[in-house]
Motif scaffolding. Structure first.
Motif, short mmCIF file in Angstrom:
data_model
loop_
_atom_site.label_atom_id
_atom_site.label_comp_id
_atom_site.label_asym_id
_atom_site.label_seq_id
_atom_site.Cartn_x
_atom_site.Cartn_y
_atom_site.Cartn_z
N UNK A 28 0.81 -1.22 0.00
CA UNK A 28 0.00 0.00 0.00
C UNK A 28 0.85 1.27 0.00
N UNK A 29 2.15 1.12 0.25
CA UNK A 29 3.01 2.30 0.40
C UNK A 29 3.98 2.41 -0.77
N UNK A 30 4.26 3.65 -1.14
CA UNK A 30 5.22 3.93 -2.20
C UNK A 30 6.64 4.09 -1.65
N UNK A 31 6.73 4.63 -0.43
CA UNK A 31 8.02 4.91 0.20
C UNK A 31 7.94 4.52 1.67
N UNK A 32 9.00 3.90 2.17
CA UNK A 32 9.13 3.64 3.61
C UNK A 32 10.39 4.35 4.09
N UNK A 33 10.26 5.12 5.16
CA UNK A 33 11.40 5.84 5.75
C UNK A 33 11.58 5.31 7.17
N UNK A 36 8.52 1.49 -3.73
CA UNK A 36 9.57 1.78 -4.71
C UNK A 36 10.87 2.20 -4.04
N UNK A 37 10.77 2.60 -2.76
CA UNK A 37 11.96 3.12 -2.08
C UNK A 37 11.90 2.80 -0.59
N UNK A 38 13.01 2.30 -0.06
CA UNK A 38 13.24 2.21 1.39
C UNK A 38 14.41 3.12 1.72
N UNK A 39 14.15 4.13 2.56
CA UNK A 39 15.21 4.96 3.12
C UNK A 39 15.42 4.49 4.56
N UNK A 40 16.62 4.04 4.88
CA UNK A 40 16.86 3.48 6.21
C UNK A 40 18.02 4.18 6.89
N UNK A 41 17.85 4.46 8.14
CA UNK A 41 18.84 5.20 8.90
C UNK A 41 20.10 4.41 9.18
N UNK A 42 21.16 5.13 9.40
CA UNK A 42 22.42 4.61 9.90
C UNK A 42 23.16 5.83 10.46
N UNK A 43 24.45 5.73 10.64
CA UNK A 43 25.20 6.86 11.20
C UNK A 43 26.65 6.78 10.75
#
Length: 297
Positions: free
Chosen positions: A57-62, A105-112
């Motif tokens: 259902x989602x286009x982008x996951x952050x 279409x996109x997964x933006x995933x945190x790191x450091x």
């Protein structure tokens, strides 16, 4: 466009949501009542992901969720909490993405930038491969490895290796301000360690840039192009507050106060955002003096 955010009530997430409007934003949170107080009522809150079979259902996951790394001493229990809060939710998200027929279409995933470990004055871009083996590196390495498993011909993955976020709205800068306002601020240790930072506005606009540009994927250093030493940062911060910068915080004092966590401020990395700039992003605040101007307003 439909966007799902984890960690939406944190410093970055809560300020990112207004940037993403008028997109349809949902927030995954363990405490919906608290998140609603922070973010308002015009957001759909998910208190669990277990009822979902996929994220089609989602286009982008952050994915920004995670226990704050510098709020408590690093006992074995606290280290486990920091790890679990990042690895577990990322595993859940990746599993749901991979379970779908039409995944985001996109997964933006945190790191450091802690991924690189302590690095003295080496200039580090995303191709740097000689990370120092310590807790922050091991934490980020596994976190990123899990997120990258969502990469496919249908889903691109962007990893954010974030530096110290500069804003008067909260975060690390807020914790530094009091001694500097009192004229008691100064470098940590000898002050020679590099401090890679990014203004909150560049953090937010950088994320929006990754969403808007389909060619963006892989690892991105989310740091300004001009890292500074801790001594330089301290002088600029004191100047922005019209205060002196004459005191140093000795290493042994930081060790007594913070234990192993003192490594975060006693050692550093000289990180540059090569991939982000090559993708076409133009920094709003490339220099620390510009970023700290916010304290004068």
């Amino acid at each position: 466009m439909k966007i799902l955010i984890t960690g939406g009530s944190g410093l970055i997430g809560s300020n990112l949501i207004p940037i993403l409007r008028p997109y349809d934003v949902s927030v995954y949170t363990r405490n919906a009542a608290m998140a609603e107080q922070i973010l308002g009522h015009n957001i759909q809150f998910l208190s669990s992901l277990t009822h979902l079979s996929n994220l089609d259902d989602y286009d982008v996951v952050i994915n920004l969720a995670g226990e704050p790394i510098a709020n408590k001493k690093w006992t074995d229990e606290q280290k486990h909490r920091i790890e679990y809060s990042r690895w577990s939710i990322t595993e859940d998200i990746v599993t749901l993405i991979n379970a779908g027929e039409n995944p985001p279409k996109l997964l933006i995933s945190g790191s450091a930038i802690g991924f690189y470990g302590r690095q003295k004055d080496n200039i580090i871009d995303e191709n740097f491969s000689s990370s120092h083996d310590e807790f922050s590196h091991r934490l980020c390495e596994r976190w990123e490895t899990i997120a990258k498993k969502a990469q496919s011909d249908k889903t691109r993955v962007c990893i954010l290796r974030t530096g110290v976020v500069i804003t008067k709205r909260g975060g690390a800068l807020q914790k530094m301000l009091l001694p500097f306002k009192l004229g008691l601020g100064g470098p940590m240790g000898d002050g020679s360690q590099y401090m890679s930072w990014i203004h909150l506005e560049d953090m937010l606009q950088g994320i929006a840039h990754l969403i808007a540009n389909d060619s963006c994927q892989g690892v991105y250093n989310f740091t300004a192009p001009n890292p500074v030493t801790n001594a330089e940062f301290s002088r600029e911060l004191a100047a922005s507050l019209s205060r002196p910068c004459v005191f140093k915080v000795p290493k042994f004092v930081l060790r007594m106060m913070m234990g192993e966590m003192a490594d975060l401020v006693l050692y550093g990395q000289r990180v540059v955002p090569t991939s982000l700039e090559e993708s076409g992003y133009k920094f709003i605040y490339p220099k620390i003096s510009q970023a700290l101007d916010c304290l004068r307003k």
